[in-house]
Design a protein around this motif. Structure first.
Motif, short mmCIF file in Angstrom:
data_model
loop_
_atom_site.label_atom_id
_atom_site.label_comp_id
_atom_site.label_asym_id
_atom_site.label_seq_id
_atom_site.Cartn_x
_atom_site.Cartn_y
_atom_site.Cartn_z
N CYS A 4 9.20 -3.29 -13.60
CA CYS A 4 8.32 -3.82 -12.55
C CYS A 4 8.77 -5.21 -12.14
O CYS A 4 8.76 -5.56 -10.96
CB CYS A 4 6.86 -3.82 -13.04
SG CYS A 4 5.66 -4.39 -11.81
N LEU A 9 8.48 -5.89 -4.62
CA LEU A 9 7.75 -5.03 -3.70
C LEU A 9 7.48 -5.78 -2.40
O LEU A 9 7.34 -7.00 -2.39
CB LEU A 9 6.43 -4.58 -4.33
CG LEU A 9 6.56 -3.78 -5.64
CD1 LEU A 9 5.19 -3.45 -6.20
CD2 LEU A 9 7.38 -2.51 -5.42
N THR A 26 0.29 -4.11 0.89
CA THR A 26 1.22 -4.59 -0.14
C THR A 26 1.71 -3.41 -0.98
O THR A 26 1.24 -2.28 -0.87
CB THR A 26 0.53 -5.61 -1.06
OG1 THR A 26 -0.57 -4.96 -1.74
CG2 THR A 26 -0.01 -6.78 -0.27
N GLY A 27 2.68 -3.71 -1.87
CA GLY A 27 3.13 -2.73 -2.85
C GLY A 27 4.17 -1.75 -2.38
O GLY A 27 4.41 -0.72 -3.02
N ASN A 46 3.23 0.42 -7.88
CA ASN A 46 3.50 0.22 -6.46
C ASN A 46 2.54 1.12 -5.69
O ASN A 46 1.77 1.88 -6.31
CB ASN A 46 4.96 0.52 -6.13
CG ASN A 46 5.36 1.95 -6.47
OD1 ASN A 46 5.06 2.88 -5.73
ND2 ASN A 46 6.02 2.13 -7.63
N ASN A 47 2.55 1.07 -4.39
CA ASN A 47 1.53 1.82 -3.66
C ASN A 47 1.80 3.32 -3.56
O ASN A 47 1.03 4.04 -2.93
CB ASN A 47 1.28 1.22 -2.27
CG ASN A 47 2.51 1.27 -1.37
OD1 ASN A 47 3.42 2.07 -1.54
ND2 ASN A 47 2.52 0.39 -0.38
N ASP A 253 -4.64 -1.36 -2.73
CA ASP A 253 -3.30 -0.94 -2.31
C ASP A 253 -2.56 -0.18 -3.40
O ASP A 253 -1.79 0.75 -3.11
CB ASP A 253 -2.48 -2.17 -1.90
CG ASP A 253 -2.94 -2.75 -0.58
OD1 ASP A 253 -3.85 -2.17 0.04
OD2 ASP A 253 -2.39 -3.79 -0.16
N ILE A 254 -2.77 -0.56 -4.65
CA ILE A 254 -2.05 0.06 -5.76
C ILE A 254 -2.87 1.19 -6.40
O ILE A 254 -2.35 2.30 -6.61
CB ILE A 254 -1.70 -0.99 -6.84
CG1 ILE A 254 -0.94 -2.16 -6.21
CG2 ILE A 254 -0.88 -0.35 -7.95
CD1 ILE A 254 0.36 -1.79 -5.53
#
Length: 341
Positions: A4, A9, A26-27, A46-47, A253-254
């Motif tokens: 990560c 990102l 985001t993400g 992440n998204n 978002d995530i």
């Protein structure tokens, strides 16, 4: 966590427009992303992480469930079982196709479009499997709406699948702009009506059924159908409204985005569909043994389920292949826009 920390990102304003998800800011994974990096991205935040796992876990569950149910069949070649086979294939195919699409959509623009075109073809095939099985085993329109209504239904179903595939493939083309959402949503609406209309009529007016050819009107079937329908409606609600990220930017978002919730309710709906088909298959066998149900209408189940499903599968995926061979223009890898000094 090391993985990560190694990957930066992106925010939506650093991302090409066609890759962005509405209200997700985001993400976003880097572009282009290698196949190896796409796979690794399923294991850090992440998204797309939640989108991947909310399909892959139900896929594993449905494979396990189908294996256990099929192991209980005394005769695997009994035509009465073919409807359950078709639905299980349709369910597992759409779940694994969507898993692959969400995993590898960041590889390149061409990969993005191909992945989501196959994903949408899988959605059509899942809808086709439900329509075939519901019409033959559970909610024949000729039994509950109008006599002879289902006579040309297979032709209508095939045309729907082909036209839907063309609309779905077109919906991932960036030149269509505002029409993309319409082309992606319309087949869902038409398919939902085709699948559920006759069933809703049946379970509201089940006394109209001709019990020698129509079955599955027990209370348990009503409950399973309405659980499926409620889950499907909730899935559509979150898909359309884009809640909660519409109201709380960047908070979901995530984890917890509308698309992840949509996936969960879709999986629940597919589960209750599968339960309903399993239940009606068992009921059909019991009623045939006791003489309450005629076997003849179901004896041709191979041609009406497996045969049509395979024909539609080949046709739909041929349309996808033809679209990218003849229709789709040459595509170059799209890079994020450079920031101005």
């Amino acid at each position: 966590m090391g993985c990560c920390n190694a990957v930066r990102l992106n925010k939506c304003d650093e991302y090409p427009t066609q890759y962005r998800t509405d209200f997700i800011r985001t993400g976003y994974r880097p572009l282009p992303f290698s196949f190896k990096e796409c796979i690794k991205s399923a294991f850090y935040a992440n998204n797309e992480t939640g989108n991947i796992w909310t399909h892959f876990i139900p896929f594993l569950f449905m494979v396990h469930r189908a294996y256990n149910v099929i192991n209980q069949f005394e005769d695997l070649t009994d035509p009465i079982n073919f409807g359950y086979y078709v639905h299980s294939i349709g369910v597992t195919y759409v779940l694994i196709a969507s898993t692959i699409a969400h995993t590898f959509c960041s590889h390149s623009e061409l990969c993005f479009r191909k992945c989501y075109s196959v994903d949408r073809a899988a959605i059509i095939m899942q809808g086709c499997s439900v329509q075939l099985v519901f019409e033959l085993y559970i909610c024949p329109p000729s039994c509950y709406v109008a006599e002879g209504m289902g006579r040309n239904s297979h032709v209508i179903l095939t045309l729907y699948c082909v036209l839907s595939t063309i609309m779905f493939c077109s919906s991932v083309h960036p030149r269509l702009g505002r029409f993309q959402r319409f082309l992606a949503t319309l087949p869902f609406g038409i398919g939902s009506i085709m699948i559920n209309f006759s069933c809703a009529v049946r379970y509201l007016y089940s006394s109209n059924a001709i019990e020698s050819t129509c079955f599955g009107t027990t209370k348990g079937d009503h409950v399973l159908f309405y659980f499926h329908l409620t889950s499907a409606c909730l899935a559509i609600f979150f898909y359309v409204t884009k809640l909660p990220e519409r109201w709380y930017p960047e908070k979901f978002d995530i984890v917890g985005s509308s698309h992840q919730i949509f996936h969960i309710f879709v999986a629940i709906s597919l589960y209750f569909q599968n339960r309903l088909i399993e239940h009606v298959t068992a009921e059909a066998k019991f009623k045939i043994e006791t003489g309450e149900l005629l076997r003849e209408p179901l004896a041709s189940a191979c041609s009406q389920t497996v045969g049509i499903f395979l024909l539609t599968f080949i046709t739909v995926h041929s349309v996808v292949a033809l679209y990218y061979w003849k229709v789709q223009p040459t595509i170059q890898i799209c890079k994020p826009p450079e920031k101005k000094e």
